[in-house]
Design an enzyme around this catalytic site. Sequence first.
Site, short mmCIF file in Angstrom:
data_model
loop_
_atom_site.label_atom_id
_atom_site.label_comp_id
_atom_site.label_asym_id
_atom_site.label_seq_id
_atom_site.Cartn_x
_atom_site.Cartn_y
_atom_site.Cartn_z
N ARG A 102 12.73 3.56 -17.24
CA ARG A 102 12.59 4.24 -18.69
C ARG A 102 12.60 3.14 -19.61
O ARG A 102 13.12 2.18 -19.59
CB ARG A 102 13.89 5.09 -18.81
N HIS A 129 6.02 11.16 -20.31
CA HIS A 129 7.16 11.49 -19.75
C HIS A 129 6.47 12.23 -18.69
O HIS A 129 6.93 13.70 -18.57
CB HIS A 129 8.06 12.20 -20.53
N GLN A 132 9.02 14.58 -16.32
CA GLN A 132 9.53 16.02 -17.25
C GLN A 132 8.29 16.98 -17.01
O GLN A 132 8.60 18.25 -16.83
CB GLN A 132 9.55 15.47 -18.58
N ARG A 292 14.28 19.47 -12.88
CA ARG A 292 13.86 17.95 -12.88
C ARG A 292 14.41 17.56 -11.54
O ARG A 292 13.86 16.66 -11.06
CB ARG A 292 14.92 17.42 -13.96
N1 CP Z 1 14.73 15.34 -20.56
C1 CP Z 1 15.05 14.15 -20.42
O1 CP Z 1 14.41 13.20 -19.89
O2 CP Z 1 16.32 13.84 -20.49
P1 CP Z 1 17.38 12.39 -20.51
O3 CP Z 1 16.85 11.85 -21.71
O4 CP Z 1 18.78 12.89 -20.60
O5 CP Z 1 17.05 11.77 -18.87
N1 NVA Z 2 10.86 12.63 -27.08
C1 NVA Z 2 12.32 12.27 -26.55
C2 NVA Z 2 12.38 12.61 -25.24
C3 NVA Z 2 13.71 12.64 -24.65
C4 NVA Z 2 13.83 12.94 -23.00
C5 NVA Z 2 12.35 10.69 -26.44
O1 NVA Z 2 11.51 9.89 -26.45
O2 NVA Z 2 13.46 10.30 -27.15
#
Ligand code: CP
Ligand code: NVA
Length: 306
Positions: A102, A129, A132, A292
């Site tokens: 990430r 993402h 997701q 997820r």
């Molecule tokens: N939706 C999602 O990616 O959640 P987190 O940021 O908690 O991993």
């Molecule tokens: N758009 C948000 C998603 C978090 C899961 C971010 O990038 O923070």
Amino acid sequence: MKHFLDLGDWPSDSIQHLIHNAARLKAEWKNGGNPPLLRGQTLAMVFQKPSLRTRVSFEIAMQHLGGNAIMLGPDEIGLGKRESIADVTRVLAGYTQAIMARVFDHDHVTEMARWSRVPVINGLSDSHHPCQAIADLLTIYEHFGQLRGLRIVFVGDGNNVAASLGQAAAHTGAHFTLAAPAGYTMSEEILEQIATLAEPQGGTVEVYHDPLEAVRNADVIYTDTWVSMGQEADTARRIQDLTPYQVNATLLASAPAHAMIMHCLPAHRGQEITDELADGERSIIFQQAENRLHAQKAILVQLMVD
Ligand code: CP
Ligand code: NVA
């Protein structure tokens, strides 16, 4: 070497297979457990940003498949700071069978993929993402029993989550609509890519500035934070610009009676979504969060076994 960085890199039949395999692995898990397809295998999880769902679902997915995962938080390895991305990646690839990362800059996961001899999975970048979106489409499929022809409307900031959702919709023949103010839509490049992916599947992509008009024929109304991780300095302006796009009772009244509410979480209740909608009977956000886990299993199996 297959990497999972951007759904635009994958063919539509593979994305459809992933969603169906996630459903199959979920049913298998609920009927007594998954076979240990990843026995003895380790996933490295590198995080430059916080996470609840991505971290926990990947770790448990590896456990359910007989493998294990190692968490490396933002302060532990200093990706690109203490050590170059190329060096970190080559070291991790020597110990593990896959790397999930990430990051802020999407180029950081593409750089990892360039140096890695094991699959690299994008666990969220500023642009995409993809994991997701597989869980999202699984959830929509479970609810409606189909994806082709459904109308998925993302309301709010045309961000990383919206881009991957639009790509996933396009791969599966669903119609994708973005309702966002000027300055918050996706790049022309990604919109054109979504349109190109959608065309052979019979899907479409549209952009609206009027959220009430955008949800008029929606089967799914989806939103996400107005302030993504890394955008905190711009919070006041973003809230002001995006307030007319709140997913609330007025918006829902404009949509068909069967339209369902989705959110990738974490939710900023009172900003992009009201408590009433997040917790209401049309919300499927916790089914979506649970999925997820099942989506991660399908992604891991696709990259590490298939
Ligand atoms: N939706 C999602 O990616 O959640 P987190 O940021 O908690 O991993
Ligand atoms: N758009 C948000 C998603 C978090 C899961 C971010 O990038 O923070």
